[in-house]
Write a protein that holds these residues in place. Structure first.
Motif, PDB file in Angstrom:
ATOM      1  N   GLN A  68      -6.255  -4.385  -0.989  1.00 22.94           N
ATOM      2  CA  GLN A  68      -6.535  -3.770   0.303  1.00 22.94           C
ATOM      3  C   GLN A  68      -7.625  -4.509   1.086  1.00 22.94           C
ATOM      4  O   GLN A  68      -7.604  -4.527   2.324  1.00 22.94           O
ATOM      5  CB  GLN A  68      -6.954  -2.307   0.123  1.00 22.94           C
ATOM      6  CG  GLN A  68      -5.859  -1.410  -0.428  1.00 22.94           C
ATOM      7  CD  GLN A  68      -5.892  -1.325  -1.939  1.00 22.94           C
ATOM      8  OE1 GLN A  68      -6.393  -2.215  -2.616  1.00 22.94           O
ATOM      9  NE2 GLN A  68      -5.369  -0.228  -2.489  1.00 22.94           N
ATOM     10  N   GLY A 124       0.812  -1.214   0.000  1.00 21.87           N
ATOM     11  CA  GLY A 124       0.000   0.000   0.000  1.00 21.87           C
ATOM     12  C   GLY A 124       0.844   1.262   0.000  1.00 21.87           C
ATOM     13  O   GLY A 124       0.543   2.221  -0.719  1.00 21.87           O
ATOM     14  N   HIS A 136       0.864   4.161  -2.803  1.00 22.65           N
ATOM     15  CA  HIS A 136       0.570   5.566  -2.502  1.00 22.65           C
ATOM     16  C   HIS A 136       1.715   6.488  -2.895  1.00 22.65           C
ATOM     17  O   HIS A 136       1.489   7.583  -3.427  1.00 22.65           O
ATOM     18  CB  HIS A 136       0.288   5.715  -1.001  1.00 22.65           C
ATOM     19  CG  HIS A 136       0.172   7.136  -0.550  1.00 22.65           C
ATOM     20  ND1 HIS A 136      -0.846   7.970  -0.943  1.00 22.65           N
ATOM     21  CD2 HIS A 136       0.982   7.887   0.259  1.00 22.65           C
ATOM     22  CE1 HIS A 136      -0.681   9.167  -0.409  1.00 22.65           C
ATOM     23  NE2 HIS A 136       0.425   9.143   0.327  1.00 22.65           N
ATOM     24  N   SER A 157      -2.295   2.808   1.478  1.00 25.32           N
ATOM     25  CA  SER A 157      -2.362   2.968   0.025  1.00 25.32           C
ATOM     26  C   SER A 157      -3.029   4.273  -0.386  1.00 25.32           C
ATOM     27  O   SER A 157      -3.181   4.553  -1.576  1.00 25.32           O
ATOM     28  CB  SER A 157      -3.120   1.784  -0.600  1.00 25.32           C
ATOM     29  OG  SER A 157      -4.461   1.748  -0.151  1.00 25.32           O
TER      30      SER A 157
END
Length: 508
Positions: A186, A39, A43, A304
């Motif tokens: 996720q 994540g 990001h 994320s």
């Protein structure tokens, strides 16, 4: 030891033995922790507009498929088959019936797998594909209802509620978008569920900008979206995760195990009042199991960049859009509604969207029944949810008819808060107890040992013919909850009786 039929990766078994976890649980937990790093990379390195939505879809899909294959091996084909059949339905069935066909098929597929699991010997009931399938049912059914709502809206633009209008989807998504939504890393293992619109906003980069206030003149955000970072909240939630790990592994499992509630020797040695107190404490500590699982899932989402929910009154970013629990509100709840509204929050949203808002009658009853079926086939689930129907109705009746008599002074209002806190926390622990056993004999033993006290009390409350006009104090101007706002999830995925099967539901 996990049964050799476990389909996930066995290469990690030596490491699992070192930390004291069976290979299935170790794979699950390690996948979730690795999800934090996947994540953070997503990001930091694949942010829009520098990265195209297509590449972001592919990344989420590939990592998600790899994760579920690592934990469930060849059983992953169940998710693919269930999703593929429903996708064909969305594209070919008449919209008037398509949504119900998708719900019935996806839920029926899940129930069939849960029934097969239930009939297996106890040593073969490890973490399997049924846990991800509970989340896939939510995604498939909510997506189908959103598509059908588009057709309903064209015929009558007043037929939808505000929440339904917000979720309308004009046509089925393409294959990449669909499978990316079904398998994004996720939430593939433990959820929580999110709506398709929210996921697409996240992938396309509208997730943050759409929740920031804008200037009236040029519609530019008052806050630079690039300044919104999840790193601080990820760190904070990691600290809380450590607390839940300690409570579950040391306090709940060692000091106050829930198994004592149905232990014949424990029952014989202690009074009813002591055991009711022990029941509350043991269930309070047992909840840390779900706090742990859902906090970890929340961290993966936030790492994320998913989960931003606007700014609070002080201008600080809120990262609770996909949060599944609010611990402080759960532990201080003075009504069933408050407790359940803050437990397995995303499942509550799903139940409200596909059932409660649409049920033609007995909304509360049908919603609890749907939640029970969605959780699986263990008797403990049905005992909890069927009991919850009547406990919820009794709670409403008390609030409507008793509360007005406690509004004359601050002292009376404080007394009412204390009484309703006890009257919420003890009965909630009482009805959720079957989730910790699942099978019939243990929780029947416990209920017999306390003479089915709360069931009898609720029956008496429901039979008392209160006079509503006399009950409402003339000076009480506080609005009472309406049936529209009383919807509940399940006490365990309330949500799931096994760690993920979790409502109130392991995923209890």
């Amino acid at each position: 030891m996990v049964h050799p039929t476990y389909a996930g990766c066995w290469l990690t078994e030596p490491i699992g033995n070192l930390v004291g976890l069976p290979v299935d649980q170790f794979n699950f937990m390690s996948s979730q922790f690795l999800g934090i790093f996947f994540g953070l990379f997503f990001h930091l390195k694949l942010q829009p507009p520098d990265t195209s939505p297509t590449l972001r879809h592919i990344y989420c899909l590939v990592v998600g498929l790899t994760t579920v294959w690592f934990c469930n091996g060849w059983e992953t084909w169940h998710l693919v088959l269930q999703s593929s059949v429903c996708y064909v339905m969305m594209n070919t069935f008449p919209p008037q019936i398509m949504h119900m066909c998708v719900l019935i098929f996806s839920l029926g597929y899940l129930v069939a797998m849960c029934l097969y699991r239930y009939l297996l010997p106890e040593d073969m009931q490890f973490l399997d594909i049924t846990f991800p399938c509970t989340v896939s049912v939510q995604k498939l059914s909510s997506l189908a209802f959103s598509i059908t709502d588009s057709h309903r809206y064209k015929l009558d633009n007043n037929c939808l509620t505000d929440s339904q209008k917000k979720r309308v989807i004009s046509k089925p998504p393409n294959l990449l978008h669909f499978f990316s939504y079904m398998f994004y890393f996720q939430g593939i293992l433990a959820g929580p569920f999110t709506f398709y619109n929210d996921y697409i906003d996240f992938i396309d980069g509208r997730h943050i900008t759409s929740r920031l206030e804008t200037k009236d003149d040029d519609k530019k955000p008052l806050v630079d979206p690039k300044s919104i970072s999840p790193l601080r909240v990820v760190f904070y939630k990691c600290v809380m995760l450590g607390v839940w790990v300690y409570l579950y592994l040391h306090v709940s499992s060692v000091l106050v195990p829930t198994s004592n509630n149905a232990d014949a020797d424990f029952i014989q040695r202690h009074t009813v009042f002591y055991r009711l107190g022990y029941m509350y404490v043991s269930m309070l500590c047992h909840r840390s199991k779900y706090f742990l699982t859902w906090t970890l899932a929340d961290i993966v989402y936030n790492a994320s960049g998913y989960g931003f929910n606007g700014l609070d009154g002080n201008g600080n970013a809120k990262w609770d859009m996909v949060t599944n629990i609010r611990v402080e509100k759960i532990e201080t709840a003075t009504s069933f509604k408050t407790f359940i509204d803050n437990w397995n929050i995303q499942t509550t949203r799903w139940l409200r969207y596909v059932c409660y808002e649409r049920a033609p009658f007995l909304r509360t009853h049908l919603t609890y029944i749907l939640s029970a079926v969605w959780h699986g086939v263990y008797p403990g689930f049905y005992c909890t949810f069927l009991s919850a129907i009547w406990f919820t109705l009794a709670g409403r009746k008390i609030r409507r008819n008793i509360r007005p008599h406690f509004q004359e002074s601050a002292g009376m209002r404080a007394l009412y808060e204390v009484l309703t806190w006890v009257g919420t926390q003890l009965p909630m622990a009482y009805i959720v107890l079957p989730f910790t056993y699942l099978n019939v004999a243990p929780f029947i033993t416990f209920y017999n040992s306390v003479y089915w006290f709360f069931h009898v009390l609720v029956a008496v409350i429901l039979l008392i013919p209160f006079d509503r006009k006399q009950a409402r104090h003339p000076q009480d101007t506080t609005k009472t909850s309406t049936p529209q706002t009383e919807m509940t999830s399940s006490p365990g995925r309330l949500s799931n009786g096994n760690s993920q099967r979790n409502s109130t539901q392991d995923t209890s």
